[in-house]
Design an enzyme around this catalytic site. Structure first.
Site, PDB file in Angstrom:
ATOM      1  N   GLY A   8       0.785  -1.221   0.075  1.00 34.59           N
ATOM      2  CA  GLY A   8      -0.004   0.020   0.165  1.00 34.59           C
ATOM      3  C   GLY A   8       0.883   1.156  -0.007  1.00 34.59           C
ATOM      4  N   GLY A  11      -0.127   5.273  -1.100  1.00 29.41           N
ATOM      5  CA  GLY A  11      -1.188   5.836  -0.432  1.00 29.41           C
ATOM      6  C   GLY A  11      -0.572   6.990   0.195  1.00 29.41           C
ATOM      7  N   GLN A  12      -1.418   7.648   0.882  1.00 28.54           N
ATOM      8  CA  GLN A  12      -1.271   8.872   1.934  1.00 28.54           C
ATOM      9  C   GLN A  12       0.128   8.688   2.674  1.00 28.54           C
ATOM     10  OE1 GLN A  12      -3.982  10.597   4.401  1.00 28.54           O
ATOM     11  NE2 GLN A  12      -2.931  12.655   4.655  1.00 28.54           N
ATOM     12  N   ASP A  34       2.029  -1.917  -4.347  1.00 29.08           N
ATOM     13  CA  ASP A  34       0.737  -1.545  -4.445  1.00 29.08           C
ATOM     14  C   ASP A  34       0.118  -2.141  -5.451  1.00 29.08           C
ATOM     15  OD1 ASP A  34      -0.139   1.547  -3.186  1.00 29.08           O
ATOM     16  OD2 ASP A  34      -1.842   0.269  -4.486  1.00 29.08           O
ATOM     17  N   ILE A  35      -1.367  -2.100  -5.605  1.00 24.08           N
ATOM     18  CA  ILE A  35      -1.890  -2.694  -6.604  1.00 24.08           C
ATOM     19  C   ILE A  35      -2.053  -1.801  -7.855  1.00 24.08           C
ATOM     20  CG2 ILE A  35      -3.840  -4.446  -5.719  1.00 24.08           C
ATOM     21  CD1 ILE A  35      -5.559  -2.049  -5.304  1.00 24.08           C
ATOM     22  N   ASP A  52      -0.937  -7.673  -4.572  1.00 24.09           N
ATOM     23  CA  ASP A  52      -2.231  -7.566  -4.111  1.00 24.09           C
ATOM     24  C   ASP A  52      -2.431  -8.257  -2.810  1.00 24.09           C
ATOM     25  OD1 ASP A  52      -5.179  -7.583  -3.393  1.00 24.09           O
ATOM     26  OD2 ASP A  52      -5.853  -8.794  -5.220  1.00 24.09           O
ATOM     27  N   TYR A 142     -15.127   0.118   9.301  1.00 21.45           N
ATOM     28  CA  TYR A 142     -13.634   0.265   9.163  1.00 21.45           C
ATOM     29  C   TYR A 142     -13.153   0.301  10.762  1.00 21.45           C
ATOM     30  CZ  TYR A 142      -9.399   3.429   9.194  1.00 21.45           C
ATOM     31  OH  TYR A 142      -8.139   4.045   9.142  1.00 21.45           O
ATOM     32  N   LYS A 146     -10.521  -2.461  12.391  1.00 20.50           N
ATOM     33  CA  LYS A 146      -9.444  -2.140  13.256  1.00 20.50           C
ATOM     34  C   LYS A 146      -9.328  -2.778  14.696  1.00 20.50           C
ATOM     35  CE  LYS A 146      -7.201   0.460  10.044  1.00 20.50           C
ATOM     36  NZ  LYS A 146      -5.953   0.020   9.670  1.00 20.50           N
ATOM     37  N   ILE A 172      -4.499  12.068   9.775  1.00 20.49           N
ATOM     38  CA  ILE A 172      -2.991  12.523   9.145  1.00 20.49           C
ATOM     39  C   ILE A 172      -3.046  13.756   8.327  1.00 20.49           C
ATOM     40  CG2 ILE A 172      -0.911  11.741   8.331  1.00 20.49           C
ATOM     41  CD1 ILE A 172      -1.400   9.232   9.635  1.00 20.49           C
TER      42      ILE A 172
HETATM   43  P1  NAD Z   1      -4.601   5.279   1.374  1.00 20.32           P
HETATM   44  O1  NAD Z   1      -6.044   4.835   1.030  1.00 20.32           O
HETATM   45  O2  NAD Z   1      -4.088   6.678   1.238  1.00 20.32           O
HETATM   46  O3  NAD Z   1      -3.648   4.255   0.852  1.00 20.32           O
HETATM   47  C1  NAD Z   1      -3.914   3.102   0.874  1.00 20.32           C
HETATM   48  C2  NAD Z   1      -3.057   2.124  -0.350  1.00 20.32           C
HETATM   49  O4  NAD Z   1      -3.255   0.862  -0.465  1.00 20.32           O
HETATM   50  C3  NAD Z   1      -3.305   2.789  -1.879  1.00 20.32           C
HETATM   51  O5  NAD Z   1      -2.344   3.469  -2.455  1.00 20.32           O
HETATM   52  C4  NAD Z   1      -4.216   1.643  -2.478  1.00 20.32           C
HETATM   53  O6  NAD Z   1      -3.735   1.731  -3.796  1.00 20.32           O
HETATM   54  C5  NAD Z   1      -3.504   0.500  -1.741  1.00 20.32           C
HETATM   55  N1  NAD Z   1      -4.325  -0.755  -1.826  1.00 20.32           N
HETATM   56  C6  NAD Z   1      -5.563  -0.833  -1.773  1.00 20.32           C
HETATM   57  N2  NAD Z   1      -5.942  -2.148  -2.075  1.00 20.32           N
HETATM   58  C7  NAD Z   1      -4.856  -2.710  -2.164  1.00 20.32           C
HETATM   59  C8  NAD Z   1      -4.489  -4.211  -2.237  1.00 20.32           C
HETATM   60  N3  NAD Z   1      -5.673  -5.176  -2.537  1.00 20.32           N
HETATM   61  N4  NAD Z   1      -3.191  -4.529  -2.386  1.00 20.32           N
HETATM   62  C9  NAD Z   1      -2.315  -3.704  -2.310  1.00 20.32           C
HETATM   63  N5  NAD Z   1      -2.436  -2.308  -2.237  1.00 20.32           N
HETATM   64  C10 NAD Z   1      -3.650  -1.918  -2.096  1.00 20.32           C
HETATM   65  O7  NAD Z   1      -4.512   4.875   2.944  1.00 20.32           O
HETATM   66  P2  NAD Z   1      -3.551   5.766   4.039  1.00 20.32           P
HETATM   67  O8  NAD Z   1      -4.204   6.967   4.425  1.00 20.32           O
HETATM   68  O9  NAD Z   1      -2.056   5.692   3.299  1.00 20.32           O
HETATM   69  O10 NAD Z   1      -3.882   4.800   5.441  1.00 20.32           O
HETATM   70  C11 NAD Z   1      -2.905   3.744   5.330  1.00 20.32           C
HETATM   71  C12 NAD Z   1      -2.900   3.013   6.762  1.00 20.32           C
HETATM   72  O11 NAD Z   1      -2.947   3.900   7.577  1.00 20.32           O
HETATM   73  C13 NAD Z   1      -4.417   2.233   6.823  1.00 20.32           C
HETATM   74  O12 NAD Z   1      -4.422   1.005   7.474  1.00 20.32           O
HETATM   75  C14 NAD Z   1      -5.334   3.154   7.492  1.00 20.32           C
HETATM   76  O13 NAD Z   1      -6.458   2.498   7.818  1.00 20.32           O
HETATM   77  C15 NAD Z   1      -4.271   3.786   8.365  1.00 20.32           C
HETATM   78  N6  NAD Z   1      -4.760   5.053   8.887  1.00 20.32           N
HETATM   79  C16 NAD Z   1      -4.880   6.121   8.134  1.00 20.32           C
HETATM   80  C17 NAD Z   1      -5.058   7.266   8.618  1.00 20.32           C
HETATM   81  C18 NAD Z   1      -4.948   8.761   7.981  1.00 20.32           C
HETATM   82  O14 NAD Z   1      -5.423   9.690   8.326  1.00 20.32           O
HETATM   83  N7  NAD Z   1      -4.527   8.453   6.550  1.00 20.32           N
HETATM   84  C19 NAD Z   1      -5.637   7.354  10.148  1.00 20.32           C
HETATM   85  C20 NAD Z   1      -5.561   6.376  10.744  1.00 20.32           C
HETATM   86  C21 NAD Z   1      -5.240   5.026  10.276  1.00 20.32           C
END
Ligand code: NAD
Length: 320
Positions: A8, A11-12, A34-35, A52, A142, A146, A172
């Protein structure tokens, strides 16, 4: 050198964690996955694989190929999107975690990082200075994933000796990538719109107070807990993590100090109910005491950094 796999990574959080870990451990030792290939900085700054997270074979092939020792599992469906696709959120968030925990249980990898969230809390949780150990009745799918994930992490640690470490991230705030469908996304979108349109319509009401953290601090906490000696990481479900708490109105006032013509509008939507079930502030003293966590960015510092970085990013497109 131990090899790290980030799942992943586009992502962010993954996009910034990847760059940080490559700086710390060398780009040949940090494999991003990532996917999709959407994040070009992540794809082009070191080794990258399509993986994946829902498919055990896909993860295992990558782990074997690169002799992976540590996995950071960041693939997940977040709170707001999860309410639209509950079963998809359950499947992605749970299957991916089991695949990684089982790789560790079977001795194929040694260390796991998996983030939890303030979404584990719910209506029966004390909302101010939410304690580490308290009532947790999450009302979103969600949050349920968790909470269940935390229980399984602790179980795998206690029963099978798996070295899994976790943080309950608050919302975040970051400027490099747009957030991925969470309830705290307004606190990022607002900065983009402040620069591009000098206005923002908030999907949360003006007095909705939520715990937040700047990305640099979130990354710092992640690196710190993973580098901490195992015996100092006493909580193996997930640690409360906090930095600051604020409302949309407080954020709007700070932005107005930098952009006086900025206008804020409020139109709460379905995400208001989710936010209303979450804490306003978090007691993270266990993280501070056990492995020395502390944050650096307050709200003023975050606003300044966001407006500077996004001002630079949009300098050719913004109206002002
Ligand atoms: P995001 O949605 O920005 O990124 C998730 C990434 O996972 C994406 O790049 C997506 O393409 C990839 N993804 C989705 N399905 C996939 C799969 N089957 N295989 C491989 N990759 C896949 O999420 P984020 O904000 O970066 O969050 C990352 C983690 O942190 C998550 O577990 C989220 O629950 C946790 N989190 C985030 C926040 C926040 O504010 N961003 C707050 C609390 C917890």
């Amino acid at each position: 050198m131990a090899k790290i796999l980030i799942i992943g990574a586009g992502g962010q959080i993954g996009s910034e964690l990847t760059i940080k870990l490559r700086d710390l451990y060398g780009k040949d030792n940090v494999i991003a996955s990532d996917i999709n290939y959407q994040n070009s900085e992540v794809v082009n700054s070191g080794l990258f694989e399509i993986v994946d997270a829902q498919d055990y074979a896909s993860v295992k092939i990558c782990v074997d190929k690169h002799k992976i020792d540590t996995i950071y599992l960041l693939a997940a469906m977040l709170s707001a999107t999860g309410e639209k696709y509950p079963m998809k959120a359950w499947d992605l968030n749970m299957n991916s975690l089991f695949h990684v925990l089982n790789l560790a249980k079977d001795g194929i990898i040694k260390h796991v990082f998996w983030p939890s969230s303030i979404a584990v809390f719910g209506d029966t949780t004390p909302r101010t200075d939410t304690p580490q150990h308290t009532s947790m009745e999450p009302s979103t799918v969600y949050g349920i994933t968790k909470q269940v994930g935390e229980r399984w992490c602790e179980y795998y640690h206690d029963k099978y000796g798996v070295d899994v470490r976790s943080l309950r991230y608050p919302g975040i705030i970051s400027w490099k990538t747009m957030p991925g469908g969470g309830t705290t996304d307004y606190a990022v979108e607002i900065f983009h719109q402040a620069i591009l349109d000098q206005s923002y319509e908030s999907f949360l009401s003006k007095d909705t107070e939520l715990p937040m953290i700047f990305m640099d601090d979130a990354i710092d906490a992640t690196v710190k807990i993973m580098q901490a000696p195992a015996d100092t990481v006493k909580i193996r479900s997930s640690y409360n993590l906090a930095a600051i708490s604020f409302t949309p109105e407080m954020l709007s006032e700070i932005i107005k100090r930098h952009i006086p013509e900025f206008k804020m509008f409020y139109r709460p939507d379905f995400r208001q109910d989710i936010a209303d079930s979450w804490p306003k502030s978090i007691d993270d003293s266990a993280a501070r005491n056990d492995w020395g966590w502390s944050h650096s960015f307050d709200l003023e510092a975050i606003a300044k950094e966001m407006l500077t970085q996004l001002g630079e990013k949009y300098k050719d497109t913004k109206k002002r």
